[in-house]
Design a protein around this motif. Structure first.
Motif, mmCIF file in Angstrom:
data_model
loop_
_atom_site.group_PDB
_atom_site.id
_atom_site.type_symbol
_atom_site.label_atom_id
_atom_site.label_comp_id
_atom_site.label_asym_id
_atom_site.label_seq_id
_atom_site.Cartn_x
_atom_site.Cartn_y
_atom_site.Cartn_z
ATOM 1 N N GLY A 54 0.812 -1.213 0.000
ATOM 2 C CA GLY A 54 0.000 0.000 0.000
ATOM 3 C C GLY A 54 0.838 1.251 0.000
ATOM 4 N N LEU A 55 1.929 1.256 0.761
ATOM 5 C CA LEU A 55 2.797 2.430 0.826
ATOM 6 C C LEU A 55 3.417 2.731 -0.528
ATOM 7 N N ILE A 56 3.990 1.712 -1.177
ATOM 8 C CA ILE A 56 4.678 1.958 -2.454
ATOM 9 C C ILE A 56 3.685 2.332 -3.546
ATOM 10 N N LEU A 57 2.536 1.671 -3.602
ATOM 11 C CA LEU A 57 1.553 2.040 -4.622
ATOM 12 C C LEU A 57 1.011 3.448 -4.384
ATOM 13 N N ALA A 58 0.901 3.861 -3.130
ATOM 14 C CA ALA A 58 0.486 5.234 -2.839
ATOM 15 C C ALA A 58 1.535 6.233 -3.334
ATOM 16 N N MET A 59 2.797 5.897 -3.193
ATOM 17 C CA MET A 59 3.872 6.764 -3.687
ATOM 18 C C MET A 59 3.839 6.850 -5.211
ATOM 19 N N ILE A 60 3.574 5.708 -5.861
ATOM 20 C CA ILE A 60 3.450 5.709 -7.320
ATOM 21 C C ILE A 60 2.239 6.543 -7.745
ATOM 22 N N HIS A 61 1.130 6.390 -7.030
ATOM 23 C CA HIS A 61 -0.107 7.096 -7.354
ATOM 24 C C HIS A 61 0.060 8.607 -7.234
ATOM 25 N N ASP A 62 0.688 9.060 -6.134
ATOM 26 C CA ASP A 62 0.847 10.494 -5.890
ATOM 27 C C ASP A 62 2.025 11.099 -6.640
ATOM 28 N N GLY A 63 3.003 10.257 -6.950
ATOM 29 C CA GLY A 63 4.224 10.774 -7.564
ATOM 30 C C GLY A 63 5.087 11.531 -6.590
ATOM 31 N N HIS A 190 -7.758 6.265 -1.214
ATOM 32 C CA HIS A 190 -8.201 6.267 -2.600
ATOM 33 C C HIS A 190 -8.655 4.866 -2.998
ATOM 34 N N ALA A 191 -9.402 4.798 -4.103
ATOM 35 C CA ALA A 191 -9.969 3.529 -4.560
ATOM 36 C C ALA A 191 -8.925 2.427 -4.755
ATOM 37 N N PRO A 192 -7.733 2.716 -5.310
ATOM 38 C CA PRO A 192 -6.762 1.624 -5.500
ATOM 39 C C PRO A 192 -6.389 0.908 -4.213
ATOM 40 N N ALA A 193 -6.376 1.628 -3.096
ATOM 41 C CA ALA A 193 -6.031 1.006 -1.818
ATOM 42 C C ALA A 193 -7.089 -0.013 -1.410
ATOM 43 N N ILE A 194 -8.351 0.294 -1.696
ATOM 44 C CA ILE A 194 -9.440 -0.622 -1.345
ATOM 45 C C ILE A 194 -9.379 -1.870 -2.220
ATOM 46 N N VAL A 195 -9.066 -1.674 -3.512
ATOM 47 C CA VAL A 195 -8.933 -2.824 -4.413
ATOM 48 C C VAL A 195 -7.741 -3.683 -3.990
ATOM 49 N N GLY A 248 -5.921 -10.817 -10.294
ATOM 50 C CA GLY A 248 -6.780 -9.869 -10.999
ATOM 51 C C GLY A 248 -7.006 -8.590 -10.219
ATOM 52 N N LEU A 249 -7.320 -8.709 -8.933
ATOM 53 C CA LEU A 249 -7.571 -7.525 -8.119
ATOM 54 C C LEU A 249 -6.307 -6.700 -7.907
ATOM 55 N N MET A 250 -5.173 -7.372 -7.692
ATOM 56 C CA MET A 250 -3.930 -6.626 -7.529
ATOM 57 C C MET A 250 -3.556 -5.921 -8.825
ATOM 58 N N GLY A 251 -3.799 -6.589 -9.960
ATOM 59 C CA GLY A 251 -3.544 -5.943 -11.242
ATOM 60 C C GLY A 251 -4.374 -4.684 -11.415
ATOM 61 N N LEU A 252 -5.658 -4.734 -11.033
ATOM 62 C CA LEU A 252 -6.511 -3.547 -11.100
ATOM 63 C C LEU A 252 -5.987 -2.438 -10.185
ATOM 64 N N ALA A 253 -5.563 -2.823 -8.979
ATOM 65 C CA ALA A 253 -5.023 -1.828 -8.048
ATOM 66 C C ALA A 253 -3.794 -1.146 -8.634
ATOM 67 N N VAL A 254 -2.940 -1.921 -9.295
ATOM 68 C CA VAL A 254 -1.753 -1.360 -9.928
ATOM 69 C C VAL A 254 -2.143 -0.377 -11.029
ATOM 70 N N ILE A 255 -3.065 -0.782 -11.882
ATOM 71 C CA ILE A 255 -3.484 0.085 -12.994
ATOM 72 C C ILE A 255 -4.063 1.393 -12.460
ATOM 73 N N TYR A 256 -4.969 1.305 -11.479
ATOM 74 C CA TYR A 256 -5.564 2.509 -10.911
ATOM 75 C C TYR A 256 -4.527 3.389 -10.214
#
Length: 320
Positions: A54-63, A190-195, A248-256
């Protein structure tokens, strides 16, 4: 796993062989550390890895990245160790009348008489208060998430008494950190965290069904429910479904997470994470034997590597 009939005094049957608690910890502390599963570190990893996802994907999401993110990562590590210990202590307090009837768990500190219920309650509170001190250094949104996390933690030990799906409640508790760490970085959810959270729950259903197969005979005798008992000989079929849901769900979280800002290279690297994770889960399926307790424990413990795989790809995507 050691043979429960020949476990040395004080040691727990499913502890890691030659673990640091049984060898190096002061004698007075060993019963409490065993109560916290410090001699079985896999649970801490399974609680911690979704936090880091969650931490790393949040960093990717926010930039955005900062030195505070390093503290979030470290704080999640310490907090996972403490809260896993507090959760396991609560679990053993709640299950004290069942654990003594199950061969694999009767050597645990409470049913074996190493720790009193009163001592266990004090130990649980001490661990929880230390974890709270760490939580209070995070963003207010993460603090609120941390307080809410107590609800699934409190319910889980009782779930196997009223539902065939207690692994869902474990998933709700064990993957909460994916949302908490996201909120600690972003200040909101954000939605990606929930996915991502949903992907973690599917993963928990996969690995904890494998784990629960160790106790199906004893569980049937004392009336404890689990997905392992529910699925029986159809377990492999259900595990494939959980594998596909996880990927599948992790892939969606990554895309979002990656779509707003990430480069094509970062997107590809991040998506390779759930893909590679799925292959590792498929490898576990190929070795599955629900009648072999030793193999079941080995596969369960292999999920530390399963969860580490996407983390490495996410980190590479962040740096790309």
């Amino acid at each position: 796993m050691q043979d429960p009939k020949t476990v040395p005094d004080g040691q727990v049957a499913d502890a890691v062989k030659d673990n640091w608690v049984d060898i190096h910890a002061p004698a007075w502390s060993r019963p409490y550390l065993r109560l916290s599963r410090a001699d079985r570190p896999i649970g801490t990893w399974l609680l911690l890895l979704p936090c880091w996802w969650g931490l790393i994907l949040a960093m990717i999401h926010d930039g955005n990245t900062s030195w505070h993110d390093l503290w979030i990562a470290v704080g999640c590590g310490i907090g996972a160790w403490l809260m896993r210990g507090a959760g396991c202590t609560w679990n053993d307090i709640s299950d004290r009348n069942f654990d003594g009837q199950v061969e694999r768990t009767r050597s645990r500190p409470i049913p074996s008489g190493q720790v009193s219920v009163r001592g266990a309650v004090i130990w649980m509170c001490a661990q929880s208060l230390l974890a709270l001190c760490i939580l209070l250094t995070f963003h207010q949104a993460a603090i609120a998430m941390g307080v809410l996390a107590l609800l699934p933690v409190a319910i889980y030990p009782f779930a196997k008494r009223f539902t065939w799906w207690p692994q869902v409640f474990l998933g709700l508790a064990f993957n909460w950190g994916a949302m908490l760490a996201w909120a600690a970085h972003s200040g909101t959810l954000h939605a990606p965290a929930i996915v991502l959270y949903a992907a973690g729950i599917a993963w928990t259903l996969f690995y904890d069904t494998i784990y629960a197969h160790q106790d199906t005979e004893d569980d049937a005798l004392i009336g404890i429910k689990s997905t392992a008992r529910l699925f029986g000989k159809n377990t492999a079929k259900w595990l494939r479904r959980f594998l596909m849901a996880t990927v599948g769900l992790m892939g969606l979280a990554v895309i979002y997470s990656a779509l707003p800002r990430a480069s094509v290279l970062a997107m590809v690297l991040a998506l390779a994470g759930p893909w590679a994770m799925g292959w590792h889960m498929a490898w576990q399926l190929r070795g599955l034997d629900i009648e072999d307790s030793g193999k079941l424990l080995q596969l369960f413990r292999a999920n530390r590597d399963t969860g580490m795989i996407p983390l490495l790809f996410f980190a590479a995507a962040l740096l790309a």
